[in-house]
Design a protein around this motif. Structure first.
Motif, mmCIF file in Angstrom:
data_model
loop_
_atom_site.group_PDB
_atom_site.id
_atom_site.type_symbol
_atom_site.label_atom_id
_atom_site.label_comp_id
_atom_site.label_asym_id
_atom_site.label_seq_id
_atom_site.Cartn_x
_atom_site.Cartn_y
_atom_site.Cartn_z
ATOM 1 N N LEU A 107 -88.366 81.080 12.110
ATOM 2 C CA LEU A 107 -89.268 82.231 12.096
ATOM 3 C C LEU A 107 -90.174 82.085 10.887
ATOM 4 C CD1 LEU A 107 -86.939 85.287 12.862
ATOM 5 C CD2 LEU A 107 -88.694 84.313 14.348
ATOM 6 N N ILE A 108 -91.479 82.138 11.116
ATOM 7 C CA ILE A 108 -92.433 82.129 10.018
ATOM 8 C C ILE A 108 -93.216 83.427 10.100
ATOM 9 C CG2 ILE A 108 -94.421 80.983 8.954
ATOM 10 C CD1 ILE A 108 -93.401 78.340 10.068
ATOM 11 N N ASN A 109 -93.031 84.270 9.117
ATOM 12 C CA ASN A 109 -93.651 85.602 9.090
ATOM 13 C C ASN A 109 -93.376 86.362 10.379
ATOM 14 O OD1 ASN A 109 -94.667 85.144 6.528
ATOM 15 N ND2 ASN A 109 -96.548 84.242 7.314
ATOM 16 N N GLY A 110 -92.139 86.238 10.855
ATOM 17 C CA GLY A 110 -91.712 86.978 12.037
ATOM 18 C C GLY A 110 -92.088 86.337 13.357
ATOM 19 N N ARG A 111 -92.795 85.226 13.307
ATOM 20 C CA ARG A 111 -93.221 84.541 14.536
ATOM 21 C C ARG A 111 -92.308 83.337 14.785
ATOM 22 N NH1 ARG A 111 -99.202 82.384 14.650
ATOM 23 N NH2 ARG A 111 -98.276 80.335 14.533
ATOM 24 N N ARG A 112 -91.725 83.287 15.977
ATOM 25 C CA ARG A 112 -90.822 82.178 16.320
ATOM 26 C C ARG A 112 -91.643 80.918 16.554
ATOM 27 N NH1 ARG A 112 -85.836 82.457 17.217
ATOM 28 N NH2 ARG A 112 -85.891 84.677 17.647
ATOM 29 N N GLU A 113 -91.210 79.834 15.925
ATOM 30 C CA GLU A 113 -91.892 78.544 16.053
ATOM 31 C C GLU A 113 -90.861 77.461 16.294
ATOM 32 O OE1 GLU A 113 -95.102 78.167 16.053
ATOM 33 O OE2 GLU A 113 -95.788 80.044 15.172
ATOM 34 N N GLU A 114 -91.255 76.422 17.009
ATOM 35 C CA GLU A 114 -90.400 75.246 17.192
ATOM 36 C C GLU A 114 -91.096 74.084 16.492
ATOM 37 O OE1 GLU A 114 -87.938 74.385 20.830
ATOM 38 O OE2 GLU A 114 -89.519 72.873 21.045
ATOM 39 N N VAL A 115 -90.391 73.466 15.554
ATOM 40 C CA VAL A 115 -90.986 72.404 14.743
ATOM 41 C C VAL A 115 -90.031 71.212 14.695
ATOM 42 C CG1 VAL A 115 -92.298 74.043 13.325
ATOM 43 C CG2 VAL A 115 -90.019 73.327 12.589
ATOM 44 N N PRO A 116 -90.528 70.035 14.337
ATOM 45 C CA PRO A 116 -89.632 68.882 14.191
ATOM 46 C C PRO A 116 -88.542 69.169 13.159
ATOM 47 C CG PRO A 116 -91.914 68.168 14.228
ATOM 48 C CD PRO A 116 -91.932 69.676 14.137
ATOM 49 N N ALA A 117 -87.336 68.679 13.416
ATOM 50 C CA ALA A 117 -86.185 68.987 12.576
ATOM 51 C C ALA A 117 -86.222 68.306 11.218
ATOM 52 C CB ALA A 117 -84.902 68.598 13.304
ATOM 53 N N HIS A 118 -86.990 67.268 11.060
ATOM 54 C CA HIS A 118 -86.923 66.471 9.843
ATOM 55 C C HIS A 118 -88.003 66.824 8.810
ATOM 56 C CE1 HIS A 118 -89.852 64.583 12.460
ATOM 57 N NE2 HIS A 118 -90.424 64.132 11.369
ATOM 58 N N ILE A 119 -88.805 67.854 9.040
ATOM 59 C CA ILE A 119 -89.934 68.106 8.139
ATOM 60 C C ILE A 119 -89.608 69.203 7.120
ATOM 61 C CG2 ILE A 119 -91.578 67.345 9.882
ATOM 62 C CD1 ILE A 119 -92.342 70.266 10.344
ATOM 63 N N MET A 139 -78.217 64.878 16.233
ATOM 64 C CA MET A 139 -79.131 65.733 15.484
ATOM 65 C C MET A 139 -80.291 66.118 16.409
ATOM 66 S SD MET A 139 -81.252 64.852 12.038
ATOM 67 C CE MET A 139 -80.893 66.033 10.796
ATOM 68 N N PRO A 140 -80.587 67.420 16.492
ATOM 69 C CA PRO A 140 -81.694 67.834 17.358
ATOM 70 C C PRO A 140 -83.035 67.340 16.815
ATOM 71 C CG PRO A 140 -80.869 69.680 16.071
ATOM 72 C CD PRO A 140 -79.958 68.515 15.800
ATOM 73 N N HIS A 141 -83.960 67.115 17.742
ATOM 74 C CA HIS A 141 -85.280 66.657 17.338
ATOM 75 C C HIS A 141 -86.183 67.808 16.926
ATOM 76 C CE1 HIS A 141 -84.484 62.556 18.524
ATOM 77 N NE2 HIS A 141 -83.923 63.023 19.620
ATOM 78 N N LYS A 142 -85.845 69.011 17.400
ATOM 79 C CA LYS A 142 -86.641 70.199 17.089
ATOM 80 C C LYS A 142 -85.699 71.319 16.654
ATOM 81 C CE LYS A 142 -90.798 69.058 19.047
ATOM 82 N NZ LYS A 142 -92.138 69.396 18.680
ATOM 83 N N VAL A 143 -86.210 72.210 15.829
ATOM 84 C CA VAL A 143 -85.465 73.406 15.447
ATOM 85 C C VAL A 143 -86.378 74.611 15.631
ATOM 86 C CG1 VAL A 143 -83.937 72.248 13.814
ATOM 87 C CG2 VAL A 143 -86.115 73.179 13.012
ATOM 88 N N GLN A 144 -85.761 75.760 15.850
ATOM 89 C CA GLN A 144 -86.521 76.999 15.945
ATOM 90 C C GLN A 144 -86.385 77.745 14.631
ATOM 91 O OE1 GLN A 144 -85.389 79.232 19.406
ATOM 92 N NE2 GLN A 144 -86.540 77.889 20.758
#
Length: 81
Positions: free
Chosen positions: A8-20, A1-6
């Motif tokens: 899009l929030i309001n069209g802006r690419r973000e990388e956040v923890p996968a479990h949140i 399982m990846p630790h981060k996922v990419q």
């Protein structure tokens, strides 16, 4: 399982923890608000358990509660804030 996922929030690419949750991801990027009330005041997740509905957002085109939805790779999130 990846630790981060990419996502899009309001069209802006973000990388956040996968479990949140989506609400936690929105807070983590510093946006905070998920929508505005009738007076234009910003609103954000309050209860964190799906009772207050303050975290309503559109996820991949469907309205959902951000506090009850876990982020996933490629998810598109749109807020009304």
């Amino acid at each position: 399982m990846p630790h981060k996922v990419q996502i899009l929030i309001n069209g802006r690419r973000e990388e956040v923890p996968a479990h949140i949750s989506v609400a936690a991801a929105i807070a983590a990027i510093g946006q905070g608000a998920t929508r505005r009330d009738l007076t234009g005041a910003p609103r954000a997740a309050c209860c964190g358990m799906g009772v207050c509905f303050e975290c309503r957002v559109r996820i991949d085109g469907a309205e959902k509660l951000g506090c009850l939805t876990r982020v996933s790779q490629g998810m598109e999130i749109t807020t009304d804030a």
